[in-house]
Write a protein that holds these residues in place. Structure first.
Motif: not given
Length: 478
Positions: A164-191
Motif C-alpha cells: 500500500a505504501d509503495r503503490l500510494r507513493r506512485a499515485g495508485v488508488q489503494v483500498t485495504v480490506y481487513d477482518r480486524y478493527d485495526r490495521a497491522g495484522g500480527l504486528m498489531t494483535y499477535g506480537i
C-alpha cells in the motif's frame, strides 16, 4: 588528519542498548530495550568492518544497505542514514525491533565470525528511524501525480501495508480490506508490546491513511463482500491475508477447557492492552493470572506466549519443546529473555495427552534426538517409560499456523494452491494464475517473518505499477 570512524571493532566492544532488569520488565508490556544515545549509536556503528562482500546485506531479505547506513551513522550523518535505510525498507523501525537479527544480518556479520562480537545492526536501525520520526525527517506520502488505476489489498499485515505504501507513493488508488478493527495484522494483535509497542504500528497506519490509503476494516472477504466484488472494484487485487489457521494437537483430552490457541491468547492480551473490552480475558479464559501455565511449541509465537503469561502474573510458566535448545526455531535472544523473566524450558519433551476437565495436567513424553529427517534435522524419538505428568490449568498451543482454505471460503476455485494450501504465485512478480491477482507474504510462503512479507509486498507493488505502465504505453517500466 580525519579520525578513522570505521573498523573500530578491534578496540570497541559490542554493546547492546541497556536492557531493563527482569524483575522490572516482567510486570508490564513496555519494550525491554532502551534507546541508544546518539554518541553510543555512532560508536557501535563505527565497529562495522565495511567488508567488501557484506554478508549482513546479502542475508537480509530486503538487502538493506547496512554498511552504508552504519557508516553514515558513525559519521553523525543521521538524516542521510535514515534516507538510505528507508530506500529498501518500508518499516525499518519495526524490523529493528522484531527481526531475528541473530539469524539474519547480525548472525552473518563478518566480525562476529572472527570472534569480535557482531555489530548491533538492529539496535542502530531502530535508533535511526526513531530519531527520524522525532526530528520530522519521515515525510508524509505525497504522490507527485495521481493515477487512475486502483488496487484492492486483502489483509492489513506487513505485506499488504508495504505494498500500500509503495503503490500510494506512485499515485495508485489503494483500498485495504481487513477482518480486524485495526490495521497491522500480527504486528498489531499477535506480537506483544514488550517486543513492539503498538504506537509504533499505529503511527504507520496513520501515515498510510493520511497519505490516501482507504481502510475498510471489520470486513471479512466471502462474508461482508465477495472476492469477485473486490475484483470488479479494482484494476488489480493483492492477497496478503497471512496464515491464521492454528495447527492443532490430536491427543486424548485435547478438547478440555483451559486448552487454548496461541493466536486467541495473544490477541486477547493485546486487545486488553489497547483498553478494549475483552470478556474472554476478564472471565479468566484467556488470562494467565495465578495459573500454572504450560506452552507447547518452540517458535517465536511460543516465546511471545510464555513471556506474556509472566506479565499477566502466572503462578508458573513452562515451555515444552520436543527438540533441544540448539535445534529450536525461535530466537535464542528471546529464549534468554524468557529465562531471565522466570520461564522454565523443558527441552526434549512432547505432550501425549491431557488430564482433567477443565485441564489439570499434561501427559508428557521424554524425547531424544535420533537420525536426521528429510530436512537434515535430528528426528525426536520417544524414550519409552519416561512419561510424567506436568501440572497445568492453562495450556497454550503454539504449534504454528496453516493457511485457510481460501478457494472454497471465497468461492474462487480457479485460485491455485499448493498441497500445503498456500497460494501459488510467481516468485518475482507475485502474480497468481488469475490475471491481475497477486499474493504475498505468509499466504504464499507459509508462516514466515515480517521482513519477508515486507519484501514481497514491495516487489508485488512494483510489478503492478510496471503492468499498469505497460498497459498504458506498451513499454515496460524500468
Amino acid at each position: 588528519m580525519a579520525k578513522q570512524r570505521m573498523l573500530q571493532f578491534v578496540s570497541v566492544d559490542k554493546q547492546m542498548p541497556a536492557k531493563r532488569e527482569a524483575d522490572d520488565r516482567a510486570h508490564d508490556f513496555l519494550e525491554i530495550y532502551g534507546e541508544f544515545a546518539e554518541a553510543k549509536a555512532e560508536e557501535q556503528a563505527g565497529r562495522c568492518s565495511q567488508c567488501g562482500v557484506p554478508y549482513c546485506q546479502s542475508h537480509c531479505p530486503l538487502h538493506n544497505n547496512i554498511p552504508d547506513w552504519l557508516k553514515l551513522t558513525a559519521e553523525g550523518r543521521l538524516e542521510e542514514a535514515y534516507q538510505v535505510s528507508q530506500m529498501t525498507n518500508t518499516f525499518p523501525e519495526i524490523c529493528g525491533r522484531i527481526c531475528p537479527q541473530d539469524r539474519l544480518c547480525e548472525g552473518n556479520c563478518v566480525i562476529e565470525q572472527s570472534g569480535h562480537g557482531t555489530v548491533t545492526i538492529g539496535a542502530v536501525e531502530k535508533f535511526i528511524t526513531d530519531t527520524a520520526w522525532e526530528k520530522g525527517w519521515v515525510q508524509p506520502i505525497k504522490p507527485a501525480n495521481e493515477r487512475t488505476e486502483s488496487v484492492g489489498i486483502i489483509g492489513a499485515g506487513p505485506g499488504g501495508l508495504a505494498a500500500a505504501d509503495r503503490l500510494r507513493r506512485a499515485g495508485v488508488q489503494v483500498t485495504v480490506y481487513d477482518r480486524y478493527d485495526r490495521a497491522g495484522g500480527l504486528m498489531t494483535y499477535g506480537i506483544p508490546g514488550f517486543k513492539l509497542e503498538k504506537d509504533i504500528v499505529m503511527r504507520r497506519n496513520e501515515q498510510l491513511e493520511q497519505g490516501g490509503v482507504d481502510f475498510v476494516l471489520n470486513c471479512n472477504i466471502g462474508e461482508d463482500i465477495s472476492f469477485d466484488e473486490v475484483r470488479k472494484k479494482h484494476d488489480s487485487v493483492l492477497i496478503a491475508t497471512g496464515v491464521y489457521k492454528s495447527r492443532d494437537l490430536q491427543a486424548p483430552g485435547s478438547g478440555a477447557h483451559g486448552i487454548v490457541r496461541a493466536i486467541d491468547y495473544l490477541t486477547a492480551s493485546n486487545r486488553k492492552n489497547f483498553g478494549d473490552a475483552v470478556p474472554e480475558y476478564d472471565n479468566g479464559e484467556l488470562n494467565a493470572e495465578g495459573r500454572k501455565v504450560v506452552v507447547i511449541g518452540g517458535g517465536d509465537t511460543a516465546m511471545d506466549c510464555v513471556r506474556t503469561a509472566i506479565r499477566q502474573g502466572a503462578k508458573s510458566v513452562k515451555c515444552l519443546y520436543r527438540r533441544d535448545r540448539a535445534n529450536m526455531p525461535g530466537s535464542q535472544r528471546e529464549v534468554q529473555n524468557a529465562e531471565e523473566e522466570g520461564v522454565v524450558f523443558e527441552w526434549l519433551t512432547a505432550p501425549n495427552g491431557f488430564i482433567g476437565e477443565p485441564v489439570s495436567g499434561v501427559m508428557v513424553q521424554k524425547m531424544r534426538l535420533g537420525a536426521p529427517d528429510a530436512s537434515g534435522r535430528q528426528r525426536p524419538e520417544v524414550i519409552e517409560g519416561a512419561d510424567y505428568i506436568e501440572e497445568a490449568d492453562l495450556v497454550i498451543k503454539a504449534l504454528g499456523f496453516e493457511p485457510e482454505e481460501l478457494p472454497s471460503l471465497w468461492g474462487v476455485p480457479q485460485l491455485e494452491v499448493t498441497r500445503w494450501g498456500t497460494i501459488k504465485a510467481d516468485f518475482r512478480s507475485h502474480e497468481t494464475k488469475i490475471p491481475g491477482v497477486y499474493a504475498v507474504g505468509d499466504i504464499v510462503r507459509g508462516a514466515s517473518l515480517v521482513v519477508w512479507a515486507i519484501r514481497d509486498g514491495r516487489e508485488a507493488a512494483d510489478a503492478m505499477i510496471n503492468g499498469f505502465d505497460t498497459a498504458a504505453t506498451g513499454v515496460a517500466a524500468e
